[in-house]
Write a protein that holds these residues in place. Structure first.
Motif, short mmCIF file in Angstrom:
data_model
loop_
_atom_site.label_atom_id
_atom_site.label_comp_id
_atom_site.label_asym_id
_atom_site.label_seq_id
_atom_site.Cartn_x
_atom_site.Cartn_y
_atom_site.Cartn_z
N MET A 1 -1.89 9.83 13.49
CA MET A 1 -2.92 9.23 14.33
C MET A 1 -2.36 7.98 14.99
SD MET A 1 -6.75 7.95 13.22
CE MET A 1 -7.34 9.62 12.90
N THR A 2 -2.45 7.89 16.31
CA THR A 2 -1.98 6.72 17.05
C THR A 2 -2.86 5.52 16.71
OG1 THR A 2 -1.26 8.15 18.85
CG2 THR A 2 -1.48 5.81 19.35
N ILE A 3 -2.24 4.35 16.55
CA ILE A 3 -3.00 3.17 16.15
C ILE A 3 -2.79 2.01 17.12
CG2 ILE A 3 -2.83 3.84 13.72
CD1 ILE A 3 -0.83 1.47 13.39
N THR A 4 -3.67 1.03 17.00
CA THR A 4 -3.54 -0.26 17.66
C THR A 4 -3.20 -1.28 16.59
OG1 THR A 4 -5.17 0.36 19.34
CG2 THR A 4 -4.77 -1.99 19.01
N GLN B 1 2.09 -13.75 2.74
CA GLN B 1 1.17 -13.51 3.86
C GLN B 1 1.55 -12.21 4.60
OE1 GLN B 1 -1.39 -17.09 4.82
NE2 GLN B 1 0.50 -17.60 5.88
N VAL B 2 1.22 -12.14 5.89
CA VAL B 2 1.30 -10.85 6.59
C VAL B 2 2.71 -10.65 7.15
CG1 VAL B 2 0.24 -9.38 8.35
CG2 VAL B 2 -1.16 -11.04 7.10
N THR B 3 3.57 -10.16 6.28
CA THR B 3 4.98 -9.90 6.58
C THR B 3 5.14 -8.50 7.19
OG1 THR B 3 5.24 -8.96 4.40
CG2 THR B 3 5.70 -11.32 4.63
N GLY B 4 6.40 -8.16 7.51
CA GLY B 4 6.68 -6.82 8.01
C GLY B 4 6.21 -5.72 7.07
N PRO B 5 6.56 -5.78 5.77
CA PRO B 5 6.09 -4.74 4.85
C PRO B 5 4.57 -4.66 4.77
CG PRO B 5 7.97 -5.86 3.89
CD PRO B 5 7.61 -6.62 5.15
N ILE B 6 3.86 -5.77 4.83
CA ILE B 6 2.40 -5.74 4.79
C ILE B 6 1.86 -5.11 6.07
CG2 ILE B 6 0.31 -7.16 4.75
CD1 ILE B 6 1.72 -6.91 2.04
N ARG B 7 2.46 -5.43 7.20
CA ARG B 7 2.03 -4.81 8.45
C ARG B 7 2.25 -3.31 8.42
NH1 ARG B 7 0.87 -8.46 12.49
NH2 ARG B 7 0.91 -6.74 13.98
N ARG B 8 3.34 -2.86 7.80
CA ARG B 8 3.58 -1.42 7.73
C ARG B 8 2.60 -0.73 6.78
NH1 ARG B 8 8.73 -3.57 8.73
NH2 ARG B 8 9.35 -3.78 6.55
N THR B 9 2.20 -1.42 5.72
CA THR B 9 1.16 -0.88 4.85
C THR B 9 -0.15 -0.77 5.62
OG1 THR B 9 2.16 -1.74 2.83
CG2 THR B 9 -0.19 -1.29 2.76
N ALA B 10 -0.49 -1.80 6.38
CA ALA B 10 -1.71 -1.77 7.18
C ALA B 10 -1.66 -0.64 8.21
CB ALA B 10 -1.90 -3.11 7.88
N ALA B 11 -0.49 -0.46 8.84
CA ALA B 11 -0.35 0.62 9.82
C ALA B 11 -0.49 1.99 9.17
CB ALA B 11 1.01 0.50 10.51
N LEU B 12 0.04 2.13 7.96
CA LEU B 12 -0.10 3.41 7.25
C LEU B 12 -1.57 3.72 7.00
CD1 LEU B 12 2.01 4.61 4.25
CD2 LEU B 12 -0.47 4.60 4.07
N LEU B 13 -2.33 2.72 6.57
CA LEU B 13 -3.76 2.94 6.32
C LEU B 13 -4.50 3.25 7.63
CD1 LEU B 13 -4.39 0.03 3.79
CD2 LEU B 13 -4.38 2.48 3.27
N ALA B 14 -4.20 2.49 8.68
CA ALA B 14 -4.87 2.72 9.96
C ALA B 14 -4.55 4.11 10.49
CB ALA B 14 -4.44 1.66 10.97
N PHE C 1 -5.69 -3.69 12.36
CA PHE C 1 -4.99 -2.43 12.65
C PHE C 1 -6.04 -1.33 12.63
CE2 PHE C 1 -2.36 -5.47 10.57
CZ PHE C 1 -1.06 -5.30 11.02
N ARG C 2 -6.05 -0.47 13.65
CA ARG C 2 -7.08 0.56 13.69
C ARG C 2 -6.62 1.75 14.53
NH1 ARG C 2 -9.98 0.17 18.54
NH2 ARG C 2 -9.54 -1.74 19.75
N PRO C 3 -7.26 2.89 14.32
CA PRO C 3 -6.92 4.04 15.16
C PRO C 3 -7.22 3.75 16.62
CG PRO C 3 -8.14 4.72 13.21
CD PRO C 3 -8.22 3.23 13.26
N ALA C 4 -6.38 4.28 17.50
CA ALA C 4 -6.59 4.08 18.92
C ALA C 4 -7.69 4.97 19.46
CB ALA C 4 -5.29 4.34 19.69
N ALA C 5 -7.91 6.12 18.85
CA ALA C 5 -8.93 7.06 19.32
C ALA C 5 -10.32 6.45 19.17
CB ALA C 5 -8.85 8.37 18.53
#
Length: 259
Positions: free
Chosen positions: A1-4, A42-55, A23-27
Motif C-alpha cells: 500500500m502506497t503511503i504518505t 526519538q524518531v530516528t530512521g528505524p522508527i520511521r521505517r517501523t511507522a512506514a511498515l504499519l502505515a 504516516f498514513r496510506p495515500a489511498a
C-alpha cells in the motif's frame, strides 16, 4: 500500500508543542489509528521505517517526539554513547504526568483525524514500550504492542523514578502483546516474571512472547538487529491490530485499479 510519510503536526500539550510525525496510506479512506512511541533516541530512521511498515498495512500512525520539552523540534538523537546518555538523562528528567499527557494528546488527535476510523491502538519500543503500556490505560485503546518495555519492573520511569505502572494494570481494558528478548539485560528474568505475575493477577487480556534475542533486536540498525525475529514480531503486531481495530474503509477509484 502506497503511503504518505512526510507529514507532521505540532500538538498542544501542557508542557508545550509536541512535534508528531504522521504516516498514513495515500489511498482515500479511513483507517485505524496507531500511536507509536519511539526509543530514547526519538524518531530516528528505524522508527520511521517501523511507522512506514504499519502505515503500509493500513493504519494512520502518529509518532511523537517524546522529549519535545527539551530538544528542538525535529531532533533525533544518534545511536551512540552521547545519544544514549542524553536520552537516558531526559528519561528521568521528564515527569510521568507529562508522558501521560502526551499520550492523551496523540490519542485525541488520532481519534479525530479525518483519515481515521477512531479505532485506536498503540505500539512502543524500549522506553516507548513502557509509554505504550501506560497509554493502554486510556479508555478506547483496544490493542497495544510493547517491545521489551523498560523500567516497568523497577518502577523507575520519569522524574523521581517512582512510577505506578504496575499498580494501574487493572485500568488496561484492551489486549496487550508483550514481546521480550531473553538476553536483554535491561529486563532480566526476575523483572519479566514480576510483570507477568502482575498481569495475571489483574486478569489482563494479553499475549506474552519471549525470544532468544538481545535488547533492540527489532531495530534495523546496529549489531543486535535480528531480521527474522523482527519480521515474526511485526506479524504478531499486525495480526493483533487487524483483529482488534478492523481493516478500515478504503475508497478505491476506477483509475487506481489500473496501477
Amino acid at each position: 500500500m502506497t503511503i504518505t510519510d512526510h507529514e507532521f503536526v505540532d500538538l498542544p500539550t501542557p508542557t508545550g508543542p509536541m512535534r508528531t510525525h504522521v504516516f498514513r496510506p495515500a489511498a482515500l479512506g479511513r483507517y485505524p489509528g496507531i500511536l507509536l512511541f519511539s526509543e530514547i533516541f526519538q524518531v530516528t530512521g528505524p522508527i520511521r521505517r517501523t511507522a512506514a511498515l504499519l502505515a503500509g498495512n493500513g493504519f494512520v500512525v502518529a509518532a511523537p517526539e517524546i522529549y519535545h520539552e527539551y530538544e528542538p523540534a525535529g531532533t533525533a538523537l544518534a545511536y551512540d554513547s552521547a545519544g544514549a546518555d542524553r536520552g537516558n538523562e531526559l528519561k528521568t528528567t521528564k515527569s510521568v504526568e507529562a508522558y501521560d499527557a502526551d499520550a492523551r494528546a496523540v490519542l485525541q488527535y488520532l481519534a479525530s483525524h479525518p483519515a481515521s476510523t477512531g479505532k485506536l491502538g498503540v505500539m512502543g519500543i524500549c522506553i516507548g514500550g513502557h509509554l505504550a503500556f501506560r497509554a493502554a490505560m486510556n479508555p478506547g485503546v483496544l490493542a497495544t504492542t510493547c517491545f521489551y518495555a523498560t523500567d516497568i519492573h523497577k518502577r523507575s520511569l520519569g522524574a523521581g523514578m517512582n512510577d505506578n505502572s504496575l499498580d494501574r494494570i487493572p485500568e488496561i481494558q484492551g489486549e496487550l502483546l508483550m514481546i521480550w528478548g531473553r538476553q536483554d539485560p535491561h529486563v532480566p528474568l526476575e523483572g519479566r516474571l514480576k510483570i507477568h505475575a502482575a498481569l495475571e493477577a489483574a486478569g489482563t487480556f494479553f499475549q506474552w512472547h519471549e525470544f532468544n534475542a538481545a535488547h533492540a533486536f527489532i531495530r534495523d540498525e546496529g549489531p543486535r538487529y535480528n531480521p527474522v525475529l523482527a519480521q515474526q514480531c511485526y506479524g504478531l503486531a499486525i495480526e493483533l491490530y487487524k483483529r482488534r481495530l478492523g481493516e478500515g474503509d478504503v475508497f478505491v477509484t476506477a483509475a487506481e485499479t489500473h496501477h
